[in-house]
Design an enzyme around this catalytic site. Structure first.
Site, PDB file in Angstrom:
ATOM      1  CG  ASN A 349      -2.218   0.779   0.939  1.00  0.00           C
ATOM      2  OD1 ASN A 349      -2.345   1.459  -0.083  1.00  0.00           O
ATOM      3  ND2 ASN A 349      -3.167   0.722   1.857  1.00  0.00           N
ATOM      4  CG  HIS A 380      -7.151   1.011   7.127  1.00  0.00           C
ATOM      5  ND1 HIS A 380      -5.933   1.616   7.325  1.00  0.00           N
ATOM      6  CD2 HIS A 380      -7.010   0.237   6.026  1.00  0.00           C
ATOM      7  CE1 HIS A 380      -5.090   1.221   6.391  1.00  0.00           C
ATOM      8  NE2 HIS A 380      -5.703   0.383   5.588  1.00  0.00           N
TER       9      HIS A 380
END
Length: 492
Positions: A349, A380
């Site tokens: 990521n 998140h």
């Protein structure tokens, strides 16, 4: 009330239902089918965009407009009325962009974007409990949040700070003119990144739209010093084909491995109470390996979409080959061969790590590692599993750093020692990542505690002992050199 069948559940979506027959045929939820269909349409649109709307044929305004219209269509197709959240957030933050002072524009944008995202996370999970519809609109909202805050900080760097107070990277990316509404909408809602990202820098995106992207990157790497006398015109076709092959392989692996090694087995009675410790550790590793191809698929396909449009060129390597990894979100080879927790995180990521560094790690005056992990967890979502993962990641990171600083130099004297060190650290890293990331896929408190209890919290205890017992050695600074004034003004 009778339980709903899987087929009826797969039909429940706010997005388009025209692909419902295909969803039933494949046995895959409709929202996932819509996602893949949109990304494949985006791939086709990207080739068309590069060939028929290239800068020589179309003006930047036309390219901005059509990229935005296609993006809006795709997000409405996937998410239906949930797309309103995306449009509301973008327009709210554009209002902040044009009205806030440059000294506060980054703060206001950050709190509005992160606040709205967090409210949506909480309402979607704890209020509705997915009880109305199954469509998960948080992905695009998370990407837009990254872009909003990145641009706000770069505008603040360009208009609200002195050049001598900026690092070299901040100076390069600083935005010295506030974007127009069309540029702002295009940057956030363009068809290439609105569904699956990744986040990118505003200056790079505008240079791509205006046709300066490739030449700008070639000038940054001093192409003449590498033997080129004129600017080449690299084609992304080879990179797109390679990434599509990786995408297909990842999809096949995910469809086979995820069914063979379900994550639910980690809380199975046999696993928790009867399997020995090594069996639990091995199965945990296999389950987490089986979960990764899903991310490989989505991120590599998103990268291919950008490249097909002509965006993502990063320069020429030492052998004269074109590199199309500017927007790549992962390096699979380096992930699978990582010999340190740091190396693993740097290649997983990637664009989110870059965002966290831009808006948090480089700017907070205290505890940058801890605060960066907390921001990552909040971004998140609000599932407890995310916080278990990121809070476990803090001691793992500190312990890995302590071991590396205290012992690695002893193994560099000979090739054999170095190979042995790499093999051991590879195995430890892969197992540590599996242990740390397990709550991320389990989400809830009960299964996470059950898993860690079955493994005696061994990594938590080991990392705390390492941190307490090993001497702390200062790290070499890895940030760009800054002036004394920039250190005092880091919080800006």
């Amino acid at each position: 009330m009778a339980a709903r069948s899987p087929a009826s559940l797969s039909y429940r979506t706010t997005g388009s239902t025209c692909l419902h027959p295909l969803s039933q045929l494949l046995g895959i939820p409709l929202d996932q089918v819509n996602f893949v269909a949109c990304q494949l349409l985006a791939l086709s649109a990207a080739f068309w965009f590069r060939i028929y709307l290239r800068p020589g044929k179309a003006s930047p305004e036309v390219r901005h407009t059509l990229a935005t219209i296609l993006g809006i269509y795709f997000v409405v197709f996937c998410f239906g009325w949930y797309a309103v959240h995306l449009f509301v957030l973008v327009l709210m933050c554009y209002g902040v962009m044009v009205t806030a002072s440059v000294s506060n524009i980054h703060r206001y944008s950050f709190f509005v974007a992160m606040g709205y995202l967090t409210i949506c996370h909480i309402s979607r999970i704890y209020i509705f409990h997915y009880g109305i519809l199954t469509t998960d609109f948080s992905g695009p909202l998370m990407i837009v949040t990254q872009k909003i805050t990145t641009l706000a900080f770069q505008v603040h760097d360009g208009l609200g700070r002195k050049a001598e107070d900026l690092s070299a990277e901040q100076h390069r990316l600083a935005v010295k003119v506030k974007p127009s509404l069309l540029e702002y909408l295009s940057y956030h809602l363009n068809f290439m990144s609105v569904i699956a990202g990744p986040c990118n820098n505003f200056k790079d995106y505008v240079a791509f739209i205006e046709g300066r992207h490739i030449h700008m990157k070639l000038l940054e790497v001093n192409w003449k010093e590498r033997g080129f006398q004129s600017l080449p015109e690299p084609s992304p076709t080879g990179a797109v084909i390679q990434k599509l092959c990786i995408t297909l392989m990842s999809l096949l692996l995910f469809l086979t491995l995820s069914k063979s090694f379900p994550v639910t087995f980690l809380i199975d009675d046999w696993f928790v109470h009867k399997a020995n410790f090594l069996s639990r550790l091995w199965y945990l590793y296999v389950v987490m390996q089986a979960a990764k191809p899903k991310y490989y698929f989505a991120w590599t396909l998103a990268d291919a979409v950008h490249n097909a449009a002509g965006f993502g060129f990063s320069g020429i390597d030492a052998d004269g080959n074109s590199c199309w990894d500017l927007l790549s979100n992962l390096n699979i080879w380096k992930i699978e061969t990582a010999t340190s927790f740091k190396m693993y995180l740097e290649n997983w990521n990637i664009q989110t790590s870059t965002w966290l560094k831009c808006v948090c790690y480089e700017r907070v005056p205290w505890y940058p590692t801890v605060l960066t992990f907390l921001l990552s967890a909040l971004w998140h979502g609000v599932y407890p599993g995310y916080y278990f993962t990121f809070l476990t990641g803090v001691p793992v990171t500190l312990a890995a750093r302590a071991v590396r600083n205290n012992y690695r130099h002893h193994f560099l004297a000979s090739k054999a020692r170095k190979v042995a060190y790499d093999v051991v650290t590879w195995a430890v890293t892969q197992l540590a990542v599996s242990y740390t990331a397990a709550p991320f896929v389990m989400l809830a408190v009960e299964p996470t505690i059950s898993l860690y209890k079955s493994m005696f919290f061994f990594l938590h205890i080991l990392c705390l002992l390492i941190i307490l017992l090993l001497p702390v050695k200062p790290r070499q600074p890895q940030r760009q050199s800054q002036s004394p004034n920039s250190v005092k003004k880091k919080a800006d």
